[in-house]
Each structure stands twice: as structure tokens, then as C-alpha cells.
Design a protein around this motif. Structure first.
Motif, short mmCIF file in Angstrom:
data_model
loop_
_atom_site.label_atom_id
_atom_site.label_comp_id
_atom_site.label_asym_id
_atom_site.label_seq_id
_atom_site.Cartn_x
_atom_site.Cartn_y
_atom_site.Cartn_z
N LYS A 140 0.63 -1.22 0.03
CA LYS A 140 0.03 -0.03 -0.06
C LYS A 140 1.00 1.33 -0.03
O LYS A 140 0.39 2.33 -0.64
N GLN A 141 2.09 1.21 0.85
CA GLN A 141 3.07 2.26 0.69
C GLN A 141 3.27 2.50 -0.72
O GLN A 141 3.42 3.76 -1.28
N TRP A 142 3.81 1.57 -1.55
CA TRP A 142 4.05 1.87 -3.00
C TRP A 142 3.09 2.18 -3.87
O TRP A 142 3.28 3.09 -4.49
N ILE A 143 1.79 1.93 -3.35
CA ILE A 143 0.78 2.51 -4.07
C ILE A 143 0.58 3.98 -3.95
O ILE A 143 0.30 4.82 -4.59
N ARG A 144 0.59 4.35 -2.34
CA ARG A 144 0.81 5.60 -2.16
C ARG A 144 1.71 6.49 -2.76
O ARG A 144 1.53 7.77 -3.27
N GLU A 145 2.82 5.90 -3.02
CA GLU A 145 3.97 6.60 -3.66
C GLU A 145 3.72 6.54 -5.06
O GLU A 145 4.65 7.08 -6.10
N GLU A 146 2.56 5.98 -5.63
CA GLU A 146 2.22 5.66 -7.30
C GLU A 146 3.39 5.03 -7.97
O GLU A 146 3.73 5.33 -9.01
N ARG A 147 4.07 4.02 -7.30
CA ARG A 147 5.02 3.04 -7.97
C ARG A 147 4.20 1.91 -8.25
O ARG A 147 4.60 1.11 -9.23
N LEU A 148 3.01 1.72 -7.77
CA LEU A 148 2.37 0.77 -8.23
C LEU A 148 0.87 0.98 -8.43
O LEU A 148 0.42 2.24 -7.76
N ILE A 149 -0.11 0.54 -9.19
CA ILE A 149 -1.29 0.88 -9.16
C ILE A 149 -2.41 -0.23 -9.13
O ILE A 149 -1.97 -1.28 -9.75
N LEU A 150 -3.40 0.09 -8.51
CA LEU A 150 -4.42 -0.94 -8.44
C LEU A 150 -5.25 -0.99 -9.65
O LEU A 150 -5.70 0.17 -10.21
N SER A 151 -5.59 -2.15 -10.44
CA SER A 151 -6.45 -1.98 -11.30
C SER A 151 -8.13 -1.51 -11.44
O SER A 151 -8.52 -0.92 -12.35
N SER A 152 -8.18 -1.58 -10.04
CA SER A 152 -9.64 -0.94 -9.96
C SER A 152 -9.84 -0.68 -8.47
O SER A 152 -9.19 -1.29 -7.45
N PRO A 153 -10.42 0.67 -8.20
CA PRO A 153 -10.38 1.16 -6.59
C PRO A 153 -11.18 0.20 -5.86
O PRO A 153 -12.23 -0.48 -6.41
N SER A 154 -11.10 0.06 -4.60
CA SER A 154 -11.90 -0.74 -3.64
C SER A 154 -11.76 -0.36 -2.44
O SER A 154 -10.85 0.13 -1.96
N PRO A 155 -12.91 -0.51 -1.58
CA PRO A 155 -13.00 0.07 -0.23
C PRO A 155 -11.95 -0.63 0.83
O PRO A 155 -11.40 0.23 1.75
N ASP A 156 -11.36 -1.66 0.50
CA ASP A 156 -10.46 -2.30 1.43
C ASP A 156 -9.09 -2.38 0.60
O ASP A 156 -8.09 -2.77 1.15
N GLY A 157 -9.03 -1.21 -0.12
CA GLY A 157 -7.70 -0.99 -0.91
C GLY A 157 -7.22 0.49 -0.42
O GLY A 157 -6.82 0.49 0.80
N ILE A 158 -7.15 1.26 -1.25
CA ILE A 158 -6.66 2.42 -0.90
C ILE A 158 -7.58 3.57 -1.03
O ILE A 158 -8.34 3.53 -1.87
N LEU A 159 -7.74 4.35 -0.05
CA LEU A 159 -8.76 5.22 0.17
C LEU A 159 -8.08 6.66 0.19
O LEU A 159 -6.82 7.02 0.52
N CYS A 160 -8.97 7.68 -0.93
CA CYS A 160 -8.44 8.97 -0.65
C CYS A 160 -8.09 9.39 0.54
O CYS A 160 -8.95 9.56 1.58
N GLU A 161 -6.98 10.18 1.03
CA GLU A 161 -6.93 10.87 2.31
C GLU A 161 -7.55 12.18 2.60
O GLU A 161 -7.67 12.39 3.71
N LYS A 162 -8.30 12.34 1.60
CA LYS A 162 -9.12 13.91 2.06
C LYS A 162 -10.44 13.41 2.27
O LYS A 162 -11.49 13.59 3.02
N CYS A 163 -11.36 12.34 1.10
CA CYS A 163 -12.47 12.49 1.20
C CYS A 163 -13.01 10.93 1.50
O CYS A 163 -14.08 10.39 1.80
N GLY A 164 -11.86 9.95 1.60
CA GLY A 164 -12.14 8.49 1.63
C GLY A 164 -12.73 7.87 0.83
O GLY A 164 -12.88 6.68 0.98
N LYS A 165 -12.63 8.09 -0.61
CA LYS A 165 -13.11 7.33 -1.59
C LYS A 165 -12.04 6.37 -2.07
O LYS A 165 -10.88 6.73 -2.02
N PRO A 166 -12.51 5.29 -2.45
CA PRO A 166 -11.35 4.21 -3.14
C PRO A 166 -10.68 4.73 -4.15
O PRO A 166 -11.48 5.28 -5.10
N ILE A 167 -9.46 4.73 -4.27
CA ILE A 167 -8.78 5.17 -5.38
C ILE A 167 -7.90 4.06 -5.92
O ILE A 167 -7.43 3.04 -5.21
#
Ligand SMILES: [Zn+2]
Ligand SMILES: [Zn+2]
Length: 136
Positions: A63-90
Motif C-alpha cells: 500500500k505504501q508503494w501504491i501511495r507513492e504511485e509506484r504501483l497501481i490497483l487496476s480497480s479501486p475498492s473500499p479495502d484497498g487504498i482510500l483518498c486521504e481527503k474524502c475517503g473514496k477508494p482510489i
């Protein structure tokens, strides 16, 4: 310069900037990243859990690597990575597109452009599948 304990191995080291980990651990994490990258090239769309298990790396690190934009999820999901501002899956980074725009608009109000239509929505998939983000 500051002497602190490495967050990973606990060793004391001279801290300059960036993540609070020593050079050895940084190197280890970098090697791990290359492993995960290779793994993803061979196993595109593997889930985060599967990557963690098969590469002996923590979900937190992925998840840290995803936050650093070194990895990317192919689709957003609630148990994946959430927007730090509004909490939406990204899929990657720290903020969703809306919040990114908001931040950008805050910085450059003068350069506002009319909105272009959003990308078509991808199929719903709750597994945190990923692919490698090749943006070097
Ligand atoms: Zn260390
Ligand atoms: Zn957001």
C-alpha cells in the motif's frame, strides 16, 4: 543531521530526510520492490493479498508503494487504498481525482479549464488487483 532508530530494524543511523529507515533497509525494500515488479509482470492482476503472501512482503508495504504511485490497483475498492481527503477508494497515490482537481484548482484558479468527460467506468471488481505502473 539527526541520529534516530530505523523504523524497520531499530538500528541507530544518521537521518537526513525521507522515510525514517536506514540505508540497508532501504536497499532491502528496493530489492523487494523489484521482486514485486517482476512478479506483477508475470502475474498481472494478482490481488494485493496474493502478492504479499507470494513475495513475503507486507500488505502495508504494498500500500505504501501504491501511495507513492509506484504501483497501481487496476480497480479501486473500499479495502484497498482510500483518498486521504474524502475517503473514496482510489487506484494509486494519495487523493482521488476530484480532490486532486480541488487541490490543483486551489493552486491555479486562474488557469481553470472546462471539464472534459470522465473516463468510462470499469467493471466492478472488489479484489485489489494490480498492475505495474510504468511511469519512469
Ligand atoms: Zn534498518
Ligand atoms: Zn477525494
Amino acid at each position: 543531521m539527526e541520529i534516530i532508530n530505523c523504523r524497520e530494524c531499530g538500528r541507530l543511523f544518521n537521518y537526513l530526510s525521507g522515510p525514517r529507515i536506514c540505508d540497508d533497509c532501504k536497499k532491502k525494500i528496493e530489492e523487494k520492490f523489484q521482486e514485486v515488479k517482476d512478479y506483477l509482470e508475470k502475474n498481472p492482476n494478482a490481488s494485493v493479498d496474493k502478492i504479499a503472501t507470494e513475495n513475503d512482503v507486507t500488505v502495508k508495504q504494498i500500500k505504501q508503494w501504491i501511495r507513492e504511485e509506484r504501483l497501481i490497483l487496476s480497480s479501486p475498492s473500499p479495502d484497498g487504498i482510500l483518498c486521504e481527503k474524502c475517503g473514496k477508494p482510489i487506484c494509486t497515490g494519495k487523493l482521488c481525482d476530484d480532490c486532486k482537481k480541488e487541490v490543483a484548482n486551489g493552486f491555479q484558479e486562474a488557469f481553470k479549464k472546462p471539464e472534459v468527460a470522465a473516463e468510462p467506468k470499469r467493471k466492478k471488481d472488489n479484489k485489489n488487483r494490480m498492475r505495474f505502473l510504468d511511469n519512469k
